[in-house]
Design an enzyme around this catalytic site. Structure first.
Site, PDB file in Angstrom:
ATOM      1  N   GLY A 165       0.822  -1.198   0.000  1.00 12.98           N
ATOM      2  CA  GLY A 165       0.000   0.000   0.000  1.00 12.98           C
ATOM      3  C   GLY A 165       0.856   1.247   0.000  1.00 12.98           C
ATOM      4  O   GLY A 165       2.058   1.195   0.290  1.00 12.98           O
ATOM      5  N   GLY A 224       0.781   5.694   0.882  1.00 16.06           N
ATOM      6  CA  GLY A 224       0.093   6.815   1.508  1.00 16.06           C
ATOM      7  C   GLY A 224       0.833   8.095   1.207  1.00 16.06           C
ATOM      8  O   GLY A 224       1.779   8.119   0.406  1.00 16.06           O
ATOM      9  N   LYS A 248       7.577  -0.275   6.396  1.00 17.58           N
ATOM     10  CA  LYS A 248       7.111   1.061   6.017  1.00 17.58           C
ATOM     11  C   LYS A 248       8.321   1.934   5.699  1.00 17.58           C
ATOM     12  O   LYS A 248       9.207   2.108   6.535  1.00 17.58           O
ATOM     13  CB  LYS A 248       6.308   1.663   7.179  1.00 17.58           C
ATOM     14  CG  LYS A 248       5.690   3.018   6.916  1.00 17.58           C
ATOM     15  CD  LYS A 248       4.847   3.422   8.132  1.00 17.58           C
ATOM     16  CE  LYS A 248       4.138   4.742   7.944  1.00 17.58           C
ATOM     17  NZ  LYS A 248       3.298   5.077   9.122  1.00 17.58           N
ATOM     18  N   ASP A 300      -4.766  10.838  17.337  1.00 15.41           N
ATOM     19  CA  ASP A 300      -5.397  10.735  16.017  1.00 15.41           C
ATOM     20  C   ASP A 300      -6.226   9.468  15.922  1.00 15.41           C
ATOM     21  O   ASP A 300      -6.189   8.752  14.929  1.00 15.41           O
ATOM     22  CB  ASP A 300      -4.337  10.772  14.918  1.00 15.41           C
ATOM     23  CG  ASP A 300      -4.939  11.091  13.533  1.00 15.41           C
ATOM     24  OD1 ASP A 300      -6.061  11.635  13.488  1.00 15.41           O
ATOM     25  OD2 ASP A 300      -4.284  10.790  12.517  1.00 15.41           O
TER      26      ASP A 300
END
Length: 258
Positions: free
Chosen positions: A18, A20, A40, A131
């Site tokens: 993925g 971002g 990541k 968050d």
């Protein structure tokens, strides 16, 4: 990064999982243990991005809490990009689950109770998430009894730590406590309680507690308006649940439940 590439002389890239705004997440194999891991890699290396990445590394490496994704390693790639390695988790986010088919009131309470337990554990270690929202809650393998809290990129690590300048507003407007929206210095664990109340409200009603045409309009409502009561939208819900959510969404932090 391509399949077969080795990061940190240990992690073999298998596929891109993925992407971002800040970077990419790859599925990789830990050659030391044979486990599948999530790697990541930070794409942008500006001051803000580096600060958030460093914050997430610091928080995850310190936390050993059930309900928080497990830290494995971090470092810098051969071409100078910071990376973070975590356990590999598959499933769907709470946001995806709600968009697809929603939750019953009982399921909503069970999920939020699990998250509350995780938040209590991280708060005792001096971390405030800041968050919390449905897209940062992962239902592992789609199971409602396995909820993981993700993304500690703007967490406050240690209660007395000053990560951002006073007046800086960080977070997601629909889930942001009033003191957070004002950019106050003393944003503590009670901001996470407010955000969790917003999550529970959304689970139970299918809509945000604070709605507006754009982020600024939402922030104004967070600061000035009271959200609808649960029983105004769903009269069949219990008075106790209605009262609990109202307390969680109280504007003065001291009026929220522990």
């Amino acid at each position: 990064m391509r399949a077969g590439e080795i990061v940190g002389e240990r992690f073999e890239i298998e596929a891109l999982a993925g992407s971002g705004g800040m970077g990419h997440v790859y599925r990789a194999r830990d050659r030391r243990t044979g486990d599948t891991v999530a790697l990541k890699v930070l794409r942008r290396a500006g001051k803000t991005e580096l600060g958030r990445f460093s914050c997430e590394v610091q928080a995850l490496s310190a936390l050993r809490v059930p309900g928080v994704v497990r830290y494995i390693d971090h470092g810098v790639t051969a071409d100078g990009k910071p990376y973070l390695v975590m356990e590999w988790l598959s499933g769907e986010t709470l946001a995806e689950r709600m968009a697809e088919r929603g939750l019953t009131p009982a399921e909503s309470v069970d999920v939020v109770a699990q998250v509350a337990g995780t938040l209590g554990a991280i708060h005792r270690q001096g971390v405030v998430h800041r968050d919390l929202k449905p897209s940062n809650l992962l239902l592992v393998e789609g199971r409602l009894d396995r909820v993981m809290v993700l993304d500690f990129g703007i967490a406050r690590f240690r209660i007395d730590q000053q990560i951002t300048m006073p007046g800086t507003v960080l977070g997601t407007p629909e889930y942001m406590a009033p003191e957070q929206a004002r950019g106050e210095r003393s944003v503590d664990a009670r901001a996470d309680v407010f955000a969790l109340g917003c999550v529970l409200f959304k689970c139970l009603t299918g809509r945000a507690a604070f709605q507006g045409a754009g982020a600024l309009a939402v922030l104004v409502k967070v600061l000035l308006d009271e959200p609808p009561r649960l029983r105004e939208l769903r009269p069949e819900l219990s008075e106790e649940l209605d009262a609990l959510v109202a307390r969680m969404l109280a504007k003065p932090p001291g009026e929220r439940p522990r």
